[in-house]
Design a protein around this motif. Structure first.
Motif, PDB file in Angstrom:
ATOM      1  N   ILE A  64       0.743  -0.433   0.108  1.00 35.22           N
ATOM      2  CA  ILE A  64      -0.166  -0.011   0.083  1.00 35.22           C
ATOM      3  C   ILE A  64       0.768   1.196  -0.011  1.00 35.22           C
ATOM      4  N   HIS A  65       1.178   2.192  -0.787  1.00 35.53           N
ATOM      5  CA  HIS A  65       1.204   3.563  -1.423  1.00 35.53           C
ATOM      6  C   HIS A  65       0.482   4.426  -0.991  1.00 35.53           C
ATOM      7  N   ASP A  66      -0.849   4.383  -1.462  1.00 36.15           N
ATOM      8  CA  ASP A  66      -1.749   5.726  -1.970  1.00 36.15           C
ATOM      9  C   ASP A  66      -3.144   4.790  -1.338  1.00 36.15           C
ATOM     10  N   THR A  67      -3.230   5.496   0.090  1.00 35.61           N
ATOM     11  CA  THR A  67      -4.606   5.439   0.905  1.00 35.61           C
ATOM     12  C   THR A  67      -6.031   5.578  -0.107  1.00 35.61           C
ATOM     13  N   GLU A  68      -5.494   6.584  -1.063  1.00 42.60           N
ATOM     14  CA  GLU A  68      -7.554   6.349  -1.437  1.00 42.60           C
ATOM     15  C   GLU A  68      -7.587   5.177  -2.237  1.00 42.60           C
ATOM     16  N   ALA A  69      -6.458   5.397  -3.098  1.00 43.38           N
ATOM     17  CA  ALA A  69      -6.308   3.496  -4.510  1.00 43.38           C
ATOM     18  C   ALA A  69      -7.211   2.718  -2.740  1.00 43.38           C
ATOM     19  N   ALA A  70      -6.383   2.084  -2.205  1.00 40.23           N
ATOM     20  CA  ALA A  70      -6.742   1.506  -0.931  1.00 40.23           C
ATOM     21  C   ALA A  70      -8.071   1.502  -0.996  1.00 40.23           C
ATOM     22  N   ILE A  71      -8.836   2.145  -0.621  1.00 44.09           N
ATOM     23  CA  ILE A  71      -9.974   2.663   0.282  1.00 44.09           C
ATOM     24  C   ILE A  71     -10.757   2.142  -1.053  1.00 44.09           C
ATOM     25  N   GLU A  72     -10.472   2.442  -2.230  1.00 47.84           N
ATOM     26  CA  GLU A  72     -11.165   2.560  -3.391  1.00 47.84           C
ATOM     27  C   GLU A  72     -11.073   0.719  -3.843  1.00 47.84           C
ATOM     28  N   TYR A  73      -9.970   0.552  -3.833  1.00 50.13           N
ATOM     29  CA  TYR A  73     -10.414  -0.274  -3.838  1.00 50.13           C
ATOM     30  C   TYR A  73     -10.781  -1.532  -2.907  1.00 50.13           C
ATOM     31  N   GLY A  74     -10.676  -1.940  -2.381  1.00 48.96           N
ATOM     32  CA  GLY A  74     -11.430  -2.064  -0.308  1.00 48.96           C
ATOM     33  C   GLY A  74     -13.283  -1.904  -0.684  1.00 48.96           C
ATOM     34  N   GLN A  75     -13.663  -1.058  -1.731  1.00 43.99           N
ATOM     35  CA  GLN A  75     -15.391  -1.141  -1.775  1.00 43.99           C
ATOM     36  C   GLN A  75     -15.301  -1.522  -2.923  1.00 43.99           C
ATOM     37  N   ARG A  76     -13.901  -2.667  -3.969  1.00 42.91           N
ATOM     38  CA  ARG A  76     -14.691  -2.944  -4.922  1.00 42.91           C
ATOM     39  C   ARG A  76     -14.837  -4.657  -4.051  1.00 42.91           C
ATOM     40  N   LEU A  77     -13.632  -4.666  -3.456  1.00 47.58           N
ATOM     41  CA  LEU A  77     -13.324  -6.232  -2.865  1.00 47.58           C
ATOM     42  C   LEU A  77     -15.067  -6.419  -2.170  1.00 47.58           C
ATOM     43  N   LYS A  78     -14.784  -5.920  -1.645  1.00 41.69           N
ATOM     44  CA  LYS A  78     -16.684  -5.461  -0.949  1.00 41.69           C
ATOM     45  C   LYS A  78     -17.741  -6.202  -1.403  1.00 41.69           C
ATOM     46  N   GLU A  79     -17.728  -5.189  -2.708  1.00 41.78           N
ATOM     47  CA  GLU A  79     -18.766  -5.965  -3.120  1.00 41.78           C
ATOM     48  C   GLU A  79     -18.788  -7.481  -3.869  1.00 41.78           C
ATOM     49  N   LEU A  80     -17.268  -7.448  -4.311  1.00 41.89           N
ATOM     50  CA  LEU A  80     -17.532  -8.683  -4.549  1.00 41.89           C
ATOM     51  C   LEU A  80     -17.343 -10.390  -3.853  1.00 41.89           C
ATOM     52  N   SER A  81     -16.838  -9.568  -2.753  1.00 47.61           N
ATOM     53  CA  SER A  81     -17.230 -10.493  -1.508  1.00 47.61           C
ATOM     54  C   SER A  81     -18.557 -11.263  -1.296  1.00 47.61           C
ATOM     55  N   ALA A  82     -19.309 -10.352  -1.464  1.00 44.10           N
ATOM     56  CA  ALA A  82     -20.759 -10.748  -1.531  1.00 44.10           C
ATOM     57  C   ALA A  82     -21.311 -11.990  -2.076  1.00 44.10           C
ATOM     58  N   LYS A  83     -20.495 -11.567  -3.657  1.00 44.38           N
ATOM     59  CA  LYS A  83     -20.807 -12.895  -4.714  1.00 44.38           C
ATOM     60  C   LYS A  83     -20.668 -13.881  -4.765  1.00 44.38           C
ATOM     61  N   VAL A  84     -18.919 -14.075  -3.545  1.00 45.41           N
ATOM     62  CA  VAL A  84     -18.293 -15.243  -3.986  1.00 45.41           C
ATOM     63  C   VAL A  84     -18.476 -15.912  -2.672  1.00 45.41           C
ATOM     64  N   GLN A  85     -19.247 -15.353  -1.936  1.00 45.23           N
ATOM     65  CA  GLN A  85     -18.941 -15.587  -0.121  1.00 45.23           C
ATOM     66  C   GLN A  85     -19.663 -17.286   0.389  1.00 45.23           C
ATOM     67  N   ASP A  86     -19.761 -17.859  -0.966  1.00 43.10           N
ATOM     68  CA  ASP A  86     -20.336 -18.968  -0.729  1.00 43.10           C
ATOM     69  C   ASP A  86     -19.601 -20.386  -0.833  1.00 43.10           C
ATOM     70  N   THR A  87     -18.842 -19.620  -1.615  1.00 42.97           N
ATOM     71  CA  THR A  87     -17.347 -20.967  -1.728  1.00 42.97           C
ATOM     72  C   THR A  87     -15.837 -20.390  -1.245  1.00 42.97           C
ATOM     73  N   LEU A  88     -15.336 -18.930  -1.887  1.00 42.48           N
ATOM     74  CA  LEU A  88     -15.233 -18.521  -1.460  1.00 42.48           C
ATOM     75  C   LEU A  88     -15.086 -16.978   0.051  1.00 42.48           C
ATOM     76  N   TYR A  89     -13.955 -17.500   1.143  1.00 45.49           N
ATOM     77  CA  TYR A  89     -14.409 -15.960   1.915  1.00 45.49           C
ATOM     78  C   TYR A  89     -12.820 -14.674   1.753  1.00 45.49           C
ATOM     79  N   LEU A  90     -13.362 -13.708   0.718  1.00 48.27           N
ATOM     80  CA  LEU A  90     -11.954 -12.753   0.426  1.00 48.27           C
ATOM     81  C   LEU A  90     -11.483 -12.132   1.605  1.00 48.27           C
ATOM     82  N   VAL A  91     -10.225 -12.555   2.225  1.00 42.67           N
ATOM     83  CA  VAL A  91      -9.357 -10.743   3.060  1.00 42.67           C
ATOM     84  C   VAL A  91      -8.532 -10.009   2.080  1.00 42.67           C
TER      85      VAL A  91
END
Length: 355
Positions: A64-91
């Motif tokens: 991590i070198h840019d916290t703004e980009a990290a937060i955007e990435y986290g937001q996208r990952l959270k949305e993806l987590s909901a789609k795959v949560q019955d097989t993959l636990y995203l960290v």
């Protein structure tokens, strides 16, 4: 009193740092963040125990070198987590400290402004604030435990930790890991050998006593209980991969011989992809096929992923850097990350439940 004729001859200065307790007072753990951390740790432990049949996937930027980009990435990952949560636990991978073979940028905590100003106290503030924001959004978080002091400042926000290939053999890191509150993955050595990781797993399982610091920043004797959730991370070595079914079987045999749980995580980057991000999805596909073919030991994956593809060199002016692109190891971009994880999800749905 110190005798300046014989002590600290190569030390330029010592600057007093705020204590872990003071940093936590300024940036306290919220109830939402605490709930997220506790849930993340428990899910990963349940996967390692075989009680949860999903895979956990540590995915995110190399560093991590840019916290703004990290937060955007986290937001996208959270949305993806909901789609795959019955097989993959995203960290989400949130790495602040980078080990170096010789020299180079050591990460956001050590040099947050990327200009050799080494504002470490500010780096700790920035890092903790980012972890809080991501945890409050409901994301389980992962990092590399590199500096033996920084966990007192940040580990209350971490669900899973890695010990890197360069430090798996280190007694200091084995002792530290025996006291961490979450599961810990030990990578095989840089030569690709399993011995140092197997030894580390045996060590971390047991209690240790060592020198450290407490919440008040005082030097202290740390006595640990031992960490029952250590596991191996295969990352290849010496330019050779070790994620294939033969190497996984050899790792299973080594773990079984040592009387350890056969829990294996595959690092899709580093030597397993020859440091070519385009090969990471192929590693993920191979691992998926191994599980479909009956493998029961692979419990997790690590993927180096960012908003943008590849990596870029540091610039004299950090503002000139391309947004969302790694400044350390090359990563796959978000489109490839989403496509590959969704594909894994679809293939593994009929398999994991009966695994």
């Amino acid at each position: 009193m110190s005798d300046k004729r014989v002590e600290n001859l190569n030390v330029e200065s010592n600057t007093v740092l705020l204590t872990p307790g003071e940093l936590k007072q300024k940036l306290p753990l919220s109830e939402a963040a605490a709930a997220s951390v506790m849930e993340g740790r428990q899910v990963i432990k349940n996967i390692l125990k075989g009680e949860d049949k999903r895979l956990f996937v540590v995915v995110g930027p190399c560093s991590i070198h840019d916290t703004e980009a990290a937060i955007e990435y986290g937001q996208r990952l959270k949305e993806l987590s909901a789609k795959v949560q019955d097989t993959l636990y995203l960290v989400m991978r949130v790495y602040f400290e980078k080990p170096r073979t010789t020299v180079g940028w050591k990460g956001l905590i050590n040099d947050p402004h990327m200009n050799d100003s080494f504002e470490i106290e500010e780096g700790l503030h920035i890092g903790r604030e980012l972890l809080l924001n991501l945890a409050e959004a409901g994301l389980p978080l992962a990092t590399e435990a590199l500096d033996p002091i920084s966990p007192q400042y940040l580990q209350d926000l971490i669900a899973w930790s890695a010990i890197g290939a360069r430090t798996t053999e280190s007694q200091t890191h084995r002792e530290m890991s025996s006291g961490l509150s979450g599961a810990v993955g030990f990578k095989n050595g840089t030569d690709g050998g399993l011995t140092v990781a197997i030894n580390a797993l045996e060590s971390v399982f047991h209690p240790h006593n060592f020198l450290g610091i407490n919440e008040e920043g005082q030097c202290s004797i740390v006595k640990t209980k031992g960490n029952k959730y250590g596991h191996v991370v295969l990352r290849g070595g010496n330019g050779k991969p070790n994620y294939d079914s033969v190497n996984v079987a050899l790792c299973e045999q080594a773990l079984d011989k040592a009387g350890l749980n056969k829990n294996i995580m595959i690092d899709c980057s580093h030597a397993n992809s020859n440091k070519d991000p385009a090969l990471q999805p192929l590693v993920m596909e191979n691992v998926t096929n191994q599980i479909i073919d009956g493998n029961k030991s692979i419990v997790g994956l690590m993927v180096e992923s960012n908003l943008g593809w590849g990596n870029q060199k540091m610039t004299e002016n950090p503002e000139d850097l391309q947004y969302g692109v790694s400044i350390t190891d090359a990563c796959i971009d978000w489109e490839a990350t989403e496509k590959t994880l969704l594909g894994m999800h679809e293939k593994l749905k009929p398999v994991l439940a009966t695994r």
